[in-house]
Design a protein around this motif. Structure first.
Motif, PDB file in Angstrom:
ATOM      1  N   ASP A  16       0.970  -1.075   0.006  1.00 33.55           N
ATOM      2  CA  ASP A  16      -0.097   0.058  -0.108  1.00 33.55           C
ATOM      3  C   ASP A  16       0.871   1.305  -0.009  1.00 33.55           C
ATOM      4  O   ASP A  16       0.658   2.293  -0.652  1.00 33.55           O
ATOM      5  CB  ASP A  16      -0.934  -0.012   1.260  1.00 33.55           C
ATOM      6  N   VAL A  17       1.770   1.264   0.805  1.00 36.36           N
ATOM      7  CA  VAL A  17       2.824   2.580   0.910  1.00 36.36           C
ATOM      8  C   VAL A  17       3.505   2.627  -0.579  1.00 36.36           C
ATOM      9  O   VAL A  17       3.439   3.858  -0.941  1.00 36.36           O
ATOM     10  CB  VAL A  17       3.582   2.400   1.935  1.00 36.36           C
ATOM     11  N   GLN A  18       3.769   1.626  -0.874  1.00 36.43           N
ATOM     12  CA  GLN A  18       4.495   1.550  -2.410  1.00 36.43           C
ATOM     13  C   GLN A  18       3.756   2.459  -3.357  1.00 36.43           C
ATOM     14  O   GLN A  18       4.084   3.223  -4.161  1.00 36.43           O
ATOM     15  CB  GLN A  18       4.896   0.317  -2.571  1.00 36.43           C
ATOM     16  N   TYR A  19       2.229   1.882  -3.352  1.00 37.92           N
ATOM     17  CA  TYR A  19       1.488   2.292  -4.294  1.00 37.92           C
ATOM     18  C   TYR A  19       1.303   3.814  -3.992  1.00 37.92           C
ATOM     19  O   TYR A  19       1.144   4.707  -4.951  1.00 37.92           O
ATOM     20  CB  TYR A  19       0.162   1.304  -4.098  1.00 37.92           C
ATOM     21  N   ILE A  50      10.752  10.298   3.131  1.00 36.53           N
ATOM     22  CA  ILE A  50       9.844  10.317   2.245  1.00 36.53           C
ATOM     23  C   ILE A  50      10.416  11.282   0.904  1.00 36.53           C
ATOM     24  O   ILE A  50      10.451  10.729  -0.473  1.00 36.53           O
ATOM     25  CB  ILE A  50       8.523  10.858   2.448  1.00 36.53           C
ATOM     26  N   ALA A  51      11.210  12.506   1.405  1.00 35.36           N
ATOM     27  CA  ALA A  51      11.669  13.002   0.260  1.00 35.36           C
ATOM     28  C   ALA A  51      12.873  12.481  -0.591  1.00 35.36           C
ATOM     29  O   ALA A  51      12.820  12.393  -1.972  1.00 35.36           O
ATOM     30  CB  ALA A  51      12.177  14.423   0.867  1.00 35.36           C
ATOM     31  N   GLN A  52      13.693  11.646   0.137  1.00 36.08           N
ATOM     32  CA  GLN A  52      14.562  10.666  -0.517  1.00 36.08           C
ATOM     33  C   GLN A  52      13.854   9.922  -1.710  1.00 36.08           C
ATOM     34  O   GLN A  52      14.312   9.700  -2.571  1.00 36.08           O
ATOM     35  CB  GLN A  52      15.418   9.880   0.822  1.00 36.08           C
ATOM     36  N   ARG A  53      12.862   9.145  -1.081  1.00 38.02           N
ATOM     37  CA  ARG A  53      12.157   8.279  -1.957  1.00 38.02           C
ATOM     38  C   ARG A  53      11.574   9.002  -3.095  1.00 38.02           C
ATOM     39  O   ARG A  53      11.643   8.303  -4.126  1.00 38.02           O
ATOM     40  CB  ARG A  53      11.146   7.412  -1.224  1.00 38.02           C
ATOM     41  N   LEU A  97      11.394  10.164  -8.825  1.00 39.89           N
ATOM     42  CA  LEU A  97      11.402  11.499  -9.952  1.00 39.89           C
ATOM     43  C   LEU A  97      12.478  11.120 -10.928  1.00 39.89           C
ATOM     44  O   LEU A  97      12.298  11.477 -11.946  1.00 39.89           O
ATOM     45  CB  LEU A  97      11.190  12.751  -9.115  1.00 39.89           C
ATOM     46  N   LYS A  98      13.678  10.804 -10.070  1.00 38.86           N
ATOM     47  CA  LYS A  98      14.959  10.768 -11.220  1.00 38.86           C
ATOM     48  C   LYS A  98      14.584   9.757 -12.234  1.00 38.86           C
ATOM     49  O   LYS A  98      14.895   9.601 -13.438  1.00 38.86           O
ATOM     50  CB  LYS A  98      15.881  10.251 -10.308  1.00 38.86           C
ATOM     51  N   SER A  99      13.889   8.534 -11.766  1.00 37.81           N
ATOM     52  CA  SER A  99      13.438   7.649 -12.743  1.00 37.81           C
ATOM     53  C   SER A  99      12.468   7.887 -13.563  1.00 37.81           C
ATOM     54  O   SER A  99      12.277   7.338 -14.761  1.00 37.81           O
ATOM     55  CB  SER A  99      13.153   6.222 -11.833  1.00 37.81           C
ATOM     56  N   ARG A 100      11.629   9.058 -13.175  1.00 42.05           N
ATOM     57  CA  ARG A 100      11.023   9.615 -14.331  1.00 42.05           C
ATOM     58  C   ARG A 100      11.657  10.781 -15.255  1.00 42.05           C
ATOM     59  O   ARG A 100      10.732  11.795 -15.856  1.00 42.05           O
ATOM     60  CB  ARG A 100       9.481  10.263 -13.681  1.00 42.05           C
ATOM     61  N   GLU A 117      13.713   2.882   6.480  1.00 41.85           N
ATOM     62  CA  GLU A 117      14.795   3.563   6.975  1.00 41.85           C
ATOM     63  C   GLU A 117      15.064   3.885   8.276  1.00 41.85           C
ATOM     64  O   GLU A 117      16.157   3.847   8.752  1.00 41.85           O
ATOM     65  CB  GLU A 117      15.184   4.545   6.161  1.00 41.85           C
ATOM     66  N   THR A 118      13.894   4.232   8.844  1.00 44.47           N
ATOM     67  CA  THR A 118      13.685   4.706  10.258  1.00 44.47           C
ATOM     68  C   THR A 118      12.956   3.648  11.139  1.00 44.47           C
ATOM     69  O   THR A 118      13.439   3.656  12.539  1.00 44.47           O
ATOM     70  CB  THR A 118      13.283   5.834  10.526  1.00 44.47           C
TER      71      THR A 118
END
Lengths: 320, 179
Positions: free
Chosen positions: B9-12, B43-46, B51-54, B164-165
């Motif tokens: 869910d979080v991934q989606y 979340i900013a890191q993710r 976004l880089k992959s986009r 991560e945390t």
């Protein structure tokens, strides 16, 4: 987001006064260090100010002369957006015979949040803290303690070496009259450093050994072993002449001269709480040299005092 | 209402959020992404990775700690540990995406806006949050929302846990009695 976000551990700071380091736990000292890391970052910004203590008032109450400590506390308070008032003994009613406690209570009655106190009597800050509701921060009480100096010395060592535990730190000079020495002893030993006190027997009695430190009367005996040398100021105004050798004799046996410096470890770190007597306890070349942390101490003092003011003020709301 | 959202869910939700942000900015222009410590930063890191992959090529990064800007500092004692803010990228004239995990009262975001002013003058500031749980006490709204949970009672807690945390990706709604 919950108010407690960002906590790395469950530790809570609960002291609304900072009177000395003797009573602080290693965990509390580490908490000040971690908090100071964050405040150091504030001083690197173009806008060097955060609103954490907006609306709070700090009064500098100095019954002894001071340049850097008073200025450092004032600047630390300004960077936290607190207002600062300076109380000077010479122009105050203490010269009319008002007692210290009356003075403190009158200051507090004006709506002060933090009293920063320097006083020639050991225990002055502790006494005042028992008679006021605001926070009291000891900025030096006689030969007893100077906790923010001890903390900033510790912070500077920690920053230089990335650790404190296991380091050998020599504190050199007039130990018996030095509050800086006592606060250094508490801070360093609690954090696991080995403290070696160095000075003539008249200024360094063996009784200091009960604090868990080494007492050495021959500087040259330890000079090649230590990682840090903290040179204390020769306090001409505090020493009784019989305790003290001649200035030339002091420099010869306990001064940090070029000759002694050459026998130090290659990466030795040189500190001094200031103000320096150049050419007496420390040679100018060493004080201004690449291994001197003296100005770094001053810079770090600001971050450490910001951390202390922030912590004691936050503790008020829960104790009061 | 569901009280638990698991890893998939979080991934989606994160992918949805990244898609909304990607649609709103030009991938060829500079964009600064600033996370609010601690989980907003993760979340900013993710988001940055997504976004880089986009195709986003020019993303500046930073972390904001808002502790010293909170308006309830005098009430919440003892002192919350203030972490360092790390913003070394220039902010002036560049769009800035502020990222947090949960938007609730809006007070953290207000603190963050105050803090950002001390670092520069971005071209625009937009807000992305993983969860909007309602309950605003200030006139603040998110521009990009991963998931909206409109019916969470005020006294319940919405916890975002991230690998991560916290070692796990999940969103947990804890009602009052569970605490």
């Amino acid at each position: 987001m919950s108010p407690g976000h960002g906590h790395k551990s469950g530790f809570k700071w609960t002291r609304k006064h900072l009177l000395g380091l003797q009573d602080l736990s290693a965990e509390e000292i580490e908490h000040v260090m971690t908090t100071a890391d964050s405040f150091k970052e504030v001083s690197t910004r173009s806008v060097k100010k955060v609103p954490a203590l907006r609306g709070r008032v700090l009064v500098n109450t100095f019954f002894e002369d001071s340049t850097r400590t008073r200025t450092s506390f004032s600047l630390a308070a300004s960077r936290l957006s607190a207002d600062v008032i300076d109380f000077s003994e010479k122009t105050s009613s203490t010269s009319k015979g008002e007692t210290l406690i009356d003075t403190a209570r009158n200051i507090e009655a004006m709506g002060i949040d933090i009293i920063v106190l320097r006083h020639p009597a050991a225990g002055a800050a502790e006494t005042v803290s028992r008679h006021v509701n605001c926070s009291v921060v000891n900025a030096g009480d006689g030969a007893h303690e100077h906790p923010t100096q001890g903390l900033l010395d510790l912070y500077t060592i920690r920053e230089r070496f990335g650790k404190v535990a296991g380091l050998k730190v020599a504190v050199v000079g007039d130990i018996v009259n030095s509050r800086v020495a006592r606060s250094n002893i508490w801070a360093l030993t609690k954090m696991g450093a080995e403290v070696i006190l160095v000075g003539p027997p008249t200024l360094l009695p063996r009784t200091f050994e009960r604090f868990g430190v080494r007492v050495v009367h021959d500087f040259d005996q330890v000079i090649g072993q230590v990682d840090v040398i903290n040179m204390l100021r020769v306090q001409f105004e505090r020493i009784k002449s019989s305790q003290f050798p001649s200035v030339r004799e002091f420099t010869r046996f306990f001064g940090l001269t070029s000759d002694r410096f050459n026998r130090c470890k290659k990466d030795v770190f040189i500190m001094h709480p200031g103000p320096m007597n150049r050419g007496i306890e420390i040679s100018s070349k060493i004080a201004d040299g690449p291994q001197s942390g003296i100005l770094t101490q001053v810079t770090n003092g600001l971050a450490v005092r910001m951390a202390v003011l922030y912590l004691v003020t936050q503790a008020q709301s829960q104790v009061a | 209402m569901r009280n638990h959202y698991d890893q998939s869910d979080v991934q989606y939700i994160l992918n949805e959020l990244a898609a909304k942000v990607a649609a709103a900015f030009d991938p060829n222009q500079p964009l600064n992404i600033i996370g609010i410590r601690t989980r907003g930063e993760t979340i900013a890191q993710r988001l940055t990775t997504l976004l880089k992959s986009r195709g986003f090529k020019n993303i500046g990064r930073g972390v904001l700690d808002v502790t010293l800007y909170r308006d309830d500092l005098s009430e919440i004692g003892p002192a919350p540990l203030a972490g360092p803010t790390e913003i070394s990228v220039p902010l002036d004239g560049i769009p800035l995406l502020l990222v947090d995990d949960v938007l609730f009262t809006g007070r953290s975001v207000r603190s963050a806006l105050d803090a950002l002013v001390d670092f520069g003058r971005p071209a625009v500031i937009r807000l992305a949050v993983l969860v909007d749980r309602g309950g605003r006490e200030l006139p603040i709204a998110a521009d990009y929302v991963g998931i909206t949970l409109p019916h969470v009672p005020r006294d319940a807690r919405v916890n975002v846990h991230l690998v991560e945390t916290d070692g796990i990706d999940e969103i947990v709604v804890e009602p009052k009695e569970a605490r």
